[in-house]
Scaffold this motif. Structure first.
Motif, PDB file in Angstrom:
ATOM      1  N   GLN A  68       0.831  -1.218   0.000  1.00 45.21           N
ATOM      2  CA  GLN A  68       0.000   0.000   0.000  1.00 45.21           C
ATOM      3  C   GLN A  68       0.864   1.266   0.000  1.00 45.21           C
ATOM      4  OE1 GLN A  68      -1.707  -1.697   3.598  1.00 45.21           O
ATOM      5  NE2 GLN A  68      -1.739   0.331   4.548  1.00 45.21           N
ATOM      6  N   ASN A  69       2.032   1.214   0.636  1.00 43.99           N
ATOM      7  CA  ASN A  69       2.974   2.341   0.568  1.00 43.99           C
ATOM      8  C   ASN A  69       3.348   2.649  -0.879  1.00 43.99           C
ATOM      9  OD1 ASN A  69       3.067   2.567   3.341  1.00 43.99           O
ATOM     10  ND2 ASN A  69       5.078   1.591   3.575  1.00 43.99           N
ATOM     11  N   VAL A  70       3.741   1.599  -1.608  1.00 45.24           N
ATOM     12  CA  VAL A  70       4.224   1.798  -2.967  1.00 45.24           C
ATOM     13  C   VAL A  70       3.081   2.274  -3.872  1.00 45.24           C
ATOM     14  CG1 VAL A  70       5.285   0.668  -4.974  1.00 45.24           C
ATOM     15  CG2 VAL A  70       6.118   0.166  -2.661  1.00 45.24           C
ATOM     16  N   ARG A  71       1.877   1.704  -3.662  1.00 40.37           N
ATOM     17  CA  ARG A  71       0.714   2.166  -4.425  1.00 40.37           C
ATOM     18  C   ARG A  71       0.535   3.680  -4.260  1.00 40.37           C
ATOM     19  NH1 ARG A  71      -3.967   1.346  -6.960  1.00 40.37           N
ATOM     20  NH2 ARG A  71      -3.253  -0.710  -7.522  1.00 40.37           N
ATOM     21  N   TRP A  72       0.616   4.151  -3.019  1.00 35.25           N
ATOM     22  CA  TRP A  72       0.469   5.576  -2.722  1.00 35.25           C
ATOM     23  C   TRP A  72       1.571   6.406  -3.405  1.00 35.25           C
ATOM     24  CZ3 TRP A  72       3.111   9.601  -0.647  1.00 35.25           C
ATOM     25  CH2 TRP A  72       2.351  10.712  -0.217  1.00 35.25           C
ATOM     26  N   LEU A  73       2.807   5.908  -3.332  1.00 33.49           N
ATOM     27  CA  LEU A  73       3.934   6.623  -3.947  1.00 33.49           C
ATOM     28  C   LEU A  73       3.719   6.788  -5.446  1.00 33.49           C
ATOM     29  CD1 LEU A  73       6.898   4.896  -2.050  1.00 33.49           C
ATOM     30  CD2 LEU A  73       6.170   7.280  -1.784  1.00 33.49           C
ATOM     31  N   VAL A  74       3.330   5.696  -6.111  1.00 33.13           N
ATOM     32  CA  VAL A  74       3.139   5.754  -7.562  1.00 33.13           C
ATOM     33  C   VAL A  74       1.995   6.728  -7.897  1.00 33.13           C
ATOM     34  CG1 VAL A  74       2.524   4.412  -9.619  1.00 33.13           C
ATOM     35  CG2 VAL A  74       4.087   3.447  -7.910  1.00 33.13           C
ATOM     36  N   GLU A  75       0.925   6.671  -7.108  1.00 27.54           N
ATOM     37  CA  GLU A  75      -0.193   7.613  -7.300  1.00 27.54           C
ATOM     38  C   GLU A  75       0.282   9.063  -7.276  1.00 27.54           C
ATOM     39  OE1 GLU A  75      -3.715   5.066  -5.044  1.00 27.54           O
ATOM     40  OE2 GLU A  75      -3.119   7.056  -4.261  1.00 27.54           O
ATOM     41  N   HIS A  76       1.263   9.330  -6.422  1.00 27.90           N
ATOM     42  CA  HIS A  76       1.759  10.703  -6.266  1.00 27.90           C
ATOM     43  C   HIS A  76       2.979  11.007  -7.120  1.00 27.90           C
ATOM     44  CE1 HIS A  76      -0.992  10.218  -2.890  1.00 27.90           C
ATOM     45  NE2 HIS A  76      -1.095  11.552  -2.876  1.00 27.90           N
ATOM     46  N   GLY A  77       3.305  10.085  -8.063  1.00 29.36           N
ATOM     47  CA  GLY A  77       4.403  10.352  -8.993  1.00 29.36           C
ATOM     48  C   GLY A  77       5.788  10.316  -8.369  1.00 29.36           C
ATOM     49  N   ILE A  78       5.919   9.578  -7.285  1.00 29.87           N
ATOM     50  CA  ILE A  78       7.231   9.482  -6.617  1.00 29.87           C
ATOM     51  C   ILE A  78       7.857   8.123  -6.921  1.00 29.87           C
ATOM     52  CG2 ILE A  78       8.376   9.449  -4.353  1.00 29.87           C
ATOM     53  CD1 ILE A  78       5.981  11.312  -3.452  1.00 29.87           C
ATOM     54  N   HIS A  79       9.115   8.156  -7.369  1.00 29.31           N
ATOM     55  CA  HIS A  79       9.835   6.910  -7.650  1.00 29.31           C
ATOM     56  C   HIS A  79      10.061   6.153  -6.341  1.00 29.31           C
ATOM     57  CE1 HIS A  79      10.550   8.619 -11.590  1.00 29.31           C
ATOM     58  NE2 HIS A  79      11.143   9.675 -11.029  1.00 29.31           N
ATOM     59  N   ALA A  80      10.048   4.826  -6.433  1.00 34.19           N
ATOM     60  CA  ALA A  80      10.174   4.022  -5.217  1.00 34.19           C
ATOM     61  C   ALA A  80      11.297   2.991  -5.334  1.00 34.19           C
ATOM     62  CB  ALA A  80       8.860   3.297  -4.927  1.00 34.19           C
ATOM     63  N   VAL A  81      12.077   2.904  -4.267  1.00 36.02           N
ATOM     64  CA  VAL A  81      13.121   1.882  -4.143  1.00 36.02           C
ATOM     65  C   VAL A  81      12.739   1.046  -2.930  1.00 36.02           C
ATOM     66  CG1 VAL A  81      15.565   1.480  -3.640  1.00 36.02           C
ATOM     67  CG2 VAL A  81      14.879   3.343  -5.195  1.00 36.02           C
ATOM     68  N   VAL A  82      12.443  -0.242  -3.155  1.00 36.37           N
ATOM     69  CA  VAL A  82      11.796  -1.054  -2.137  1.00 36.37           C
ATOM     70  C   VAL A  82      12.677  -2.233  -1.731  1.00 36.37           C
ATOM     71  CG1 VAL A  82       9.706  -2.379  -1.588  1.00 36.37           C
ATOM     72  CG2 VAL A  82       9.595  -0.444  -3.194  1.00 36.37           C
ATOM     73  N   GLY A  83      12.964  -2.311  -0.444  1.00 37.31           N
ATOM     74  CA  GLY A  83      13.768  -3.430   0.058  1.00 37.31           C
ATOM     75  C   GLY A  83      12.956  -4.391   0.901  1.00 37.31           C
ATOM     76  N   THR A  84      11.674  -4.104   1.078  1.00 35.94           N
ATOM     77  CA  THR A  84      10.815  -4.956   1.899  1.00 35.94           C
ATOM     78  C   THR A  84      10.458  -6.230   1.146  1.00 35.94           C
ATOM     79  OG1 THR A  84       9.854  -2.873   2.638  1.00 35.94           O
ATOM     80  CG2 THR A  84       8.779  -4.892   3.388  1.00 35.94           C
ATOM     81  N   THR A  85      10.493  -7.361   1.830  1.00 33.00           N
ATOM     82  CA  THR A  85      10.087  -8.618   1.200  1.00 33.00           C
ATOM     83  C   THR A  85       8.582  -8.802   1.390  1.00 33.00           C
ATOM     84  OG1 THR A  85      10.546  -9.822   3.226  1.00 33.00           O
ATOM     85  CG2 THR A  85      12.301  -9.731   1.596  1.00 33.00           C
ATOM     86  N   GLY A  86       8.054  -9.843   0.845  1.00 29.66           N
ATOM     87  CA  GLY A  86       6.643 -10.148   1.063  1.00 29.66           C
ATOM     88  C   GLY A  86       5.774  -9.878  -0.155  1.00 29.66           C
ATOM     89  N   TRP A  87       6.372  -9.477  -1.259  1.00 26.80           N
ATOM     90  CA  TRP A  87       5.600  -9.254  -2.479  1.00 26.80           C
ATOM     91  C   TRP A  87       5.197 -10.578  -3.089  1.00 26.80           C
ATOM     92  CZ3 TRP A  87       4.173  -4.492  -4.569  1.00 26.80           C
ATOM     93  CH2 TRP A  87       4.619  -3.383  -3.832  1.00 26.80           C
ATOM     94  N   THR A  88       3.957 -10.651  -3.563  1.00 26.33           N
ATOM     95  CA  THR A  88       3.459 -11.874  -4.193  1.00 26.33           C
ATOM     96  C   THR A  88       3.227 -11.602  -5.674  1.00 26.33           C
ATOM     97  OG1 THR A  88       1.167 -11.251  -3.823  1.00 26.33           O
ATOM     98  CG2 THR A  88       2.256 -12.494  -2.069  1.00 26.33           C
ATOM     99  N   GLU A  89       2.987 -12.661  -6.436  1.00 29.05           N
ATOM    100  CA  GLU A  89       2.661 -12.479  -7.859  1.00 29.05           C
ATOM    101  C   GLU A  89       1.475 -11.531  -7.996  1.00 29.05           C
ATOM    102  OE1 GLU A  89       4.182 -13.059 -10.707  1.00 29.05           O
ATOM    103  OE2 GLU A  89       5.768 -13.670  -9.317  1.00 29.05           O
ATOM    104  N   GLU A  90       0.527 -11.643  -7.036  1.00 23.54           N
ATOM    105  CA  GLU A  90      -0.678 -10.825  -7.127  1.00 23.54           C
ATOM    106  C   GLU A  90      -0.364  -9.345  -6.885  1.00 23.54           C
ATOM    107  OE1 GLU A  90      -3.735 -12.085  -4.423  1.00 23.54           O
ATOM    108  OE2 GLU A  90      -5.022 -10.389  -4.981  1.00 23.54           O
ATOM    109  N   THR A  91       0.370  -9.054  -5.805  1.00 15.41           N
ATOM    110  CA  THR A  91       0.648  -7.640  -5.515  1.00 15.41           C
ATOM    111  C   THR A  91       1.581  -7.053  -6.580  1.00 15.41           C
ATOM    112  OG1 THR A  91       2.376  -8.330  -3.943  1.00 15.41           O
ATOM    113  CG2 THR A  91       0.219  -7.806  -3.025  1.00 15.41           C
ATOM    114  N   LEU A  92       2.491  -7.859  -7.120  1.00 14.55           N
ATOM    115  CA  LEU A  92       3.356  -7.375  -8.209  1.00 14.55           C
ATOM    116  C   LEU A  92       2.525  -7.093  -9.452  1.00 14.55           C
ATOM    117  CD1 LEU A  92       6.494  -9.725  -7.899  1.00 14.55           C
ATOM    118  CD2 LEU A  92       6.423  -7.265  -7.449  1.00 14.55           C
ATOM    119  N   GLY A  93       1.552  -7.958  -9.727  1.00  8.18           N
ATOM    120  CA  GLY A  93       0.687  -7.761 -10.887  1.00  8.18           C
ATOM    121  C   GLY A  93      -0.114  -6.464 -10.771  1.00  8.18           C
TER     122      GLY A  93
END
Lengths: 255, 255, 255, 255
Positions: A68-93
Motif C-alpha cells: 500500500q505504501n508503494v501504491r500511494w507513492l506511484v499515485e503521487h508520482g514518486i519513484h520508489a526503491v523497495v527493500g521490503t520482502t513479502g511481495w506476491t505475484e498478485e501484488t506485483l501484478g
C-alpha cells in the motif's frame, strides 16, 4: 538536465525507525548528491513525503504495509526503491497495472541490495547448466520472521532457469525416508535450507555438484552497511528506469 | 594371552558385496593381525560364519536385517561390530536384554566409524555450553535413502546434552512463516538440515553462534577408506568391551 | 565432413602411466566417438603417435618435457590438448611462432580441465570489479611439487584484469611485520596461499571483501574423474580452433 | 568476604581510546558487579589508576608499551588483564620473575578473549593426534599490522604439542618449487597462512587431513563485542589466579 546534476536528489525513507531504515538515512545523509528530506517512522503519515517534496522514496518497512505504501507513492508520482520482502505475484501484478498508467514513474523492488547477493544469483544461473545437483543454504540472525529468504527463493528460480536452458531434469535424490523434513523446502525444484543463528546477519551458500566435483558460491553480509551501496545505486538510477524492475541486477552491468 | 597376540583374529564380514563391506574386506585382509575367514553376500547363510570359526563379525548390511543378524551372532557367542543404521530404541533394548545373558560377548554399534565424526560429536557437546544457537547441516551423496543421517541425529543429541548441562533453554528462533519447511528437521530441539549432492560422500557441519561470533566444526569423508581405521579399531577392541557399546567414542581416549 | 562425424577421432595419450594419463585413457576408451590408438609411457618414442595415425594427442606429462612434446606434435600436424603445467611466456611464445607456420593445427593448453575451476576464474574476473580486497587460497594433496598451482596463478591474473578494468588500485594491507611470510605469495598484486593436506585433491577458494561483506567462489575436485569432461571437450573441439588457445574457457559458452 | 561480593570491583581500562578499549569500557560499565573507575587514553599518566583506587586494570594498548604498563601495575599491586599482543619469551620471563616477589598479584595475558578461539585451540590439540596433516588459515581486517596473528601462533604450538604426544613426525609436504612463498609461514612445524580482507574482523580456520578425510575447526569474530565475555571473565577471576596465566583457557572448565 545539467542543473539536475548539481541539485541534490530529494529522498524520503519510510521505515526510518527500523535497522535497515536508520542505516539508509545515514547513508543518504552522507552522500553529497542526495538530500534526506523526510524520515518516516511507524506513526508518520505518507503525506509527509509529498509535503517535503521528495522525488524518490525508499521503502524499508514490513510485508504487511509495503504494497500500500508503494501504491500511494506511484499515485503521487514518486519513484520508489523497495527493500521490503513479502511481495506476491498478485501484488506485483497490481503494481505493474498501476505503473502502466503512471507515466515515467520507476519502481525498483530488490529482494537484496547487496551486490554480492546479486552476483551470486547471476553466477548461479550460469553454473547451474553444468552440474547434476544444486542446493541452497541461507543463514540469517534468529530474529528473522520468514523462511526461506526472498534472496534464496530468487536464487532457486535462477538455478531452475539455468537447468532448464541446459535441458537438465530433476536433481538426483533417492531419499525415501525423511520423517522430520530434514531435506528442507523445495522451491522451483531446488532444495532450500534456512539456518537461524545468533551472531549472523545475512548469508547465502549455493552448492553445485557433479561426479567428483563441487562448485560453491557464497555471499556474507556481516553488517547492514553492506546493503547501502546497492540502496544508493537504486535511488540514483530509479528515475532512469520507468516501470517495474525486480532485482538490482537490472541496474548493473554484469557482462 | 601371549599366544593370542600372535594368532590373527578371525573376522567375518556380513554385507561383503556392498560398498562399505567390500572396503572392509580389503582393510581386514591388509591388516597383519587380522584374518578374513568369511565374506557373506546377500544370499549366504549366517552359518558360514560359525563354520569358518570367526571370532568377530562386522555387519555392514541394511536396516531391515541388521537386528536379526546381530541377534544370531550373540546367540552364537560371536562379537559384533555394526555399522548399519536403522537401530531403534526397541531393537537396542532387545539386544541389551539378550546381552545380559550372553556372558562376555561384546557388540559395538557405531553410527559412524570416521574418527573425525566422533571428534565432531564430542567437541559439539563441549562447545554447546557456550553458545545461544546451534544447528547441524549434514551433506551426502544423492543415493542415500534416509535423512537426516544417523550421525547428525547423534550430534543433535550431544548438543542437547551440552545445552542442558549449561542450563540453556530453547535456541532463539523467531520464524513465524515457513510454508515449505526450509527450517528443516528438529531433533532434540536442534535444527538439522540434509543436503544431497552428486560428488559428495559424507559430510557434517555443526555451527554455533553467539553475539558477534560463530564457532564451526566440520567433518568431510571424501572416501569410504576414511571409515576403515575406525572399523579395524572396533574389530580389535570389541572383545575387551563386553555388552553393548553405542558409538566409537566409547573405545577412544578423547582428552 | 559427414563421414568424419561417424568415424571415431583417433587419439593418443602421452604420459599414460601417470594418474591423470591413465584416467584420460579410460575416459577416451569409454567415449564412443573417440578411439584410443596410442598410450605412451615414459620410455615410449613419440613416433608411436604417427605410426598409430593419431589425429589428436593429449599431453599429461611433466613440465620438463611438455614443450618439446608439443613442438614435435605440431611439426607432425597433430592437434594437441595439454594439461601439463610449467609453460612460461618464453615457451608459449616459441609455440605461437611455430603455429603461425603450421596451417590449421590447434593446440589447447589448459591449466585446469575442471569446468568448475574455469567458472571460478571467469566469475572471479567479474566479481573483482566490485570489491576492495581479493585473495586466493588453493589447497592440494601433499604430493604436489609446485606452489602455488597454475590455476591459482591464472585466477590471480584474472582478478588483476578485473580490478584494472574497474580502476581499482592495490588491495588494502597494513602489514608491517610478517617475519615468517604468512602473507603468502603475491601474484599480479594478489596474495595467494597454498595449503598441502593429506586427503585433499585439488581445491581453490577465491575470497572478495568490502565493507561489511564477503563474496566467495570455491571449487573442489575430489577425484581426477572430475577433469575428464574437460579433457574430452578439448579433444573433440581442438581441430576447430587452429592456433594456440590457453584456457578451456576459450572453448565454452559462458554467458 | 561477603561484602566483597556486594561491592563492585574497581576496574581501570588502559588504551580506552582504541577500538577494543572503548568496547571494554562499555562492557565494564554495563556489568553491575564492576565499576569503571579510570579510562586511560594515550596521554594519560598510569598514576591515574592508583589515584582512582582500581583493583584490576585491563591493558588493551600496543605491543610497544604493554610490557612496561604491566610492570608498573604489578609494582603497584594491581591485577592485570592483558589483551595486547607482542609479548616475547624475554618479556614474559621478566614478568614471571617480578611476580615471584609480588605476593598475590595475578596477571592474565590472553592472546584472544573470544571463547571460540580458545575452544578452537583446545580442540586442535586433541584432534592433532589423529591426522597426518594440519594447517592454519587466519583471516583479519586489512588494518592489522602483524602476521600471523598471536592466536594462530598459539594454535600452531597447540597442534605441535598434540602431534608430539601422538608420536607424529613432520607433516607431509613434497613441495620443491615455491618461488613466491605461497606455502606461508611455518610456526612450530605447522604452516600458517594470513589473509587480510576488508569486511572481515578476526577469523581462524584449522584444517586436519588424513586419507579420504578432512576435519575442520573454524572460529569467526564478526564484532569486537564477541571478545567482551572473555574480558569480563578475566577481570572477575584474575584476583583468584595469582602469578602469570597465559591464555583464557586457564580460567575455563573445558573438560
Amino acid at each position: 538536465m545539467t542543473s539536475t546534476d548539481q541539485t541534490p536528489l530529494r529522498v524520503a525513507v519510510i521505515g526510518a525507525g527500523g535497522r535497515m531504515g536508520s542505516e539508509a538515512c545515514r547513508a543518504v545523509e552522507a552522500a553529497t548528491d542526495l538530500e534526506l528530506v523526510a524520515a518516516l517512522g511507524r506513526d508518520d503519515e505518507l503525506s509527509t513525503i509529498t509535503d517535503a517534496g521528495a522525488q524518490v522514496a525508499v521503502d524499508l518497512t514490513v510485508p504487511s504495509v509495503t504494497a500500500q505504501n508503494v501504491r500511494w507513492l506511484v499515485e503521487h508520482g514518486i519513484h520508489a526503491v523497495v527493500g521490503t520482502t513479502g511481495w506476491t505475484e498478485e501484488t506485483l501484478g497490481d503494481l505493474r497495472s498501476q505503473l502502466e498508467g503512471a507515466d515515467g514513474v520507476g519502481v525498483l523492488i530488490a529482494p537484496n541490495f547487496a551486490i554480492g547477493a546479486v552476483l551470486a544469483m547471476r553466477f548461479a544461473e550460469v553454473a547451474a547448466r553444468y552440474y547434476d545437483s544444486a542446493e541452497i543454504i541461507e543463514m540469517h540472525h534468529p530474529d528473522k520472521l520468514d523462511a526461506p529468504s526472498g534472496t534464496a527463493r530468487h536464487t532457486a528460480a535462477a538455478i531452475a532457469r539455468g537447468r532448464k536452458a541446459a535441458g537438465l531434469g530433476a536433481v538426483p535424490d533417492a531419499t525415501q525416508k525423511d520423517p522430520d523434513g530434514a531435506r528442507g523446502a523445495v522451491v522451483d525444484g531446488i532444495h532450500v535450507h534456512a539456518v537461524r543463528q545468533r551472531g549472523l546477519v545475512a548469508h547465502e551458500v549455493v552448492q553445485f555438484g557433479g561426479p567428483g566435483e563441487q562448485f560453491q558460491l557464497r555471499h556474507d553480509s556481516f553488517d547492514r552497511a553492506s546493503f547501502m551501496p546497492g540502496v544508493l545505486l537504486g535511488v540514483r538510477e530509479v528515475a532512469a528506469h520507468p516501470g517495474l524492475t525486480v532485482g538490482l541486477d537490472g541496474y548493473l552491468e554484469l557482462g
